[in-house]
Design a protein around this motif. Structure first.
Motif, PDB file in Angstrom:
ATOM      1  N   ASN A  30      32.978  46.652  94.169  1.00  0.00           N
ATOM      2  CA  ASN A  30      31.736  45.987  93.779  1.00  0.00           C
ATOM      3  C   ASN A  30      30.627  46.432  94.721  1.00  0.00           C
ATOM      4  OD1 ASN A  30      31.048  43.476  95.744  1.00  0.00           O
ATOM      5  ND2 ASN A  30      33.264  43.700  95.613  1.00  0.00           N
ATOM      6  N   GLY A  31      29.408  46.318  94.257  1.00  0.00           N
ATOM      7  CA  GLY A  31      28.285  46.728  95.092  1.00  0.00           C
ATOM      8  C   GLY A  31      26.958  46.351  94.461  1.00  0.00           C
ATOM      9  N   GLN A  32      25.904  46.755  95.133  1.00  0.00           N
ATOM     10  CA  GLN A  32      24.549  46.462  94.685  1.00  0.00           C
ATOM     11  C   GLN A  32      23.706  47.723  94.817  1.00  0.00           C
ATOM     12  OE1 GLN A  32      24.006  41.802  95.628  1.00  0.00           O
ATOM     13  NE2 GLN A  32      23.577  43.097  97.354  1.00  0.00           N
ATOM     14  N   ILE A  33      22.828  47.922  93.859  1.00  0.00           N
ATOM     15  CA  ILE A  33      21.908  49.054  93.875  1.00  0.00           C
ATOM     16  C   ILE A  33      20.505  48.482  94.030  1.00  0.00           C
ATOM     17  CG2 ILE A  33      20.945  50.960  92.544  1.00  0.00           C
ATOM     18  CD1 ILE A  33      23.697  50.927  90.992  1.00  0.00           C
ATOM     19  N   ARG A  34      19.839  48.858  95.099  1.00  0.00           N
ATOM     20  CA  ARG A  34      18.475  48.393  95.347  1.00  0.00           C
ATOM     21  C   ARG A  34      17.514  49.557  95.133  1.00  0.00           C
ATOM     22  NH1 ARG A  34      18.415  43.393  97.117  1.00  0.00           N
ATOM     23  NH2 ARG A  34      20.255  42.557  98.153  1.00  0.00           N
ATOM     24  N   THR A  35      16.401  49.256  94.467  1.00  0.00           N
ATOM     25  CA  THR A  35      15.384  50.284  94.272  1.00  0.00           C
ATOM     26  C   THR A  35      14.217  50.037  95.231  1.00  0.00           C
ATOM     27  OG1 THR A  35      14.254  49.038  92.525  1.00  0.00           O
ATOM     28  CG2 THR A  35      15.996  50.564  91.828  1.00  0.00           C
ATOM     29  N   MET A  41       7.205  52.353  88.597  1.00  0.00           N
ATOM     30  CA  MET A  41       8.230  51.863  87.669  1.00  0.00           C
ATOM     31  C   MET A  41       9.169  52.978  87.215  1.00  0.00           C
ATOM     32  SD  MET A  41       9.721  49.478  85.997  1.00  0.00           S
ATOM     33  CE  MET A  41       8.665  48.059  86.028  1.00  0.00           C
ATOM     34  N   ALA A  42       8.620  54.095  86.769  1.00  0.00           N
ATOM     35  CA  ALA A  42       9.461  55.187  86.265  1.00  0.00           C
ATOM     36  C   ALA A  42      10.407  55.695  87.352  1.00  0.00           C
ATOM     37  CB  ALA A  42       8.590  56.317  85.729  1.00  0.00           C
ATOM     38  N   GLU A  43       9.895  55.810  88.552  1.00  0.00           N
ATOM     39  CA  GLU A  43      10.706  56.288  89.671  1.00  0.00           C
ATOM     40  C   GLU A  43      11.843  55.310  89.976  1.00  0.00           C
ATOM     41  OE1 GLU A  43      10.077  57.608  94.342  1.00  0.00           O
ATOM     42  OE2 GLU A  43       8.330  57.319  93.059  1.00  0.00           O
ATOM     43  N   ARG A  44      11.541  54.018  89.927  1.00  0.00           N
ATOM     44  CA  ARG A  44      12.568  53.000  90.199  1.00  0.00           C
ATOM     45  C   ARG A  44      13.655  53.010  89.131  1.00  0.00           C
ATOM     46  NH1 ARG A  44       9.785  47.402  91.807  1.00  0.00           N
ATOM     47  NH2 ARG A  44      11.849  46.976  92.641  1.00  0.00           N
ATOM     48  N   LEU A  45      13.246  53.167  87.867  1.00  0.00           N
ATOM     49  CA  LEU A  45      14.224  53.219  86.787  1.00  0.00           C
ATOM     50  C   LEU A  45      15.100  54.464  86.906  1.00  0.00           C
ATOM     51  CD1 LEU A  45      11.990  51.953  83.844  1.00  0.00           C
ATOM     52  CD2 LEU A  45      13.775  50.665  85.070  1.00  0.00           C
ATOM     53  N   ALA A  46      14.499  55.593  87.289  1.00  0.00           N
ATOM     54  CA  ALA A  46      15.268  56.823  87.493  1.00  0.00           C
ATOM     55  C   ALA A  46      16.239  56.662  88.673  1.00  0.00           C
ATOM     56  CB  ALA A  46      14.324  58.003  87.732  1.00  0.00           C
TER      57      ALA A  46
END
Length: 158
Positions: A30-35, A41-46
């Motif tokens: 298990n883990g977490q992905i932080r942006t 917005m586009a960069e964070r989604l990528a």
């Protein structure tokens, strides 16, 4: 069978992976992905997509599930959550796996027995169901709850 559950969010997306063998469910990871909150917005989604792709390539789940969007009081927050959820679903589908969706109340009821369970109750039940599990955070525990719900729902559909 290896199953992944996702608790999507733009700031933090939780992921949880379990193995199901018959009626037995065991923790895999298990883990977490932080942006980066300062990025566009586009960069964070990528960034979210790339990190999810890495998790999928590493663990090779057979099926995935995503928590459904709930409506916030703030429409802007709901929109951002929806965009992160779209990326999560796309990442799973692009990996070639079936994708299920479960409402929050169904997940809570499946794990704790009541759709009004709080995060502490979910975490306590995860420690009972997955002895020795080390939770990477609240979003990761929510994602494991999604994965366990998915594992149980798959069994009930057969």
């Amino acid at each position: 069978m290896i199953l992944i559950g996702l608790d999507p969010g733009l700031t933090c997306t939780g992921w949880g992976i379990v193995a199901k063998s018959g009626s037995r469910i065991s923790h895999v990871a298990n883990g977490q992905i932080r942006t980066d909150a300062k990025a566009g917005m586009a960069e964070r989604l990528a960034e979210l997509d790339a990190a999810l792709t890495d998790v999928l390539l590493h663990h090779r789940p057979d099926s995935g599930a995503v928590e459904e969007v709930f409506v916030n009081k703030n429409p802007q927050s709901t929109l951002k959550l929806g965009q992160a959820r779209g990326v999560a679903m796309l990442s799973l589908a692009r990996a070639g796996m079936p994708v299920a969706e479960y409402p929050t109340k169904v997940i809570k009821k499946a794990l704790v027995g009541t759709g009004a369970a709080d995060k502490k109750q979910i975490q306590a039940m995860l420690k009972v169901l997955l002895p020795g599990v080390r939770l990477a955070g609240e979003d990761a525990s929510d994602a494991l709850a999604v994965a366990i719900t998915h594992a149980n729902m798959l069994g009930s559909h057969r």
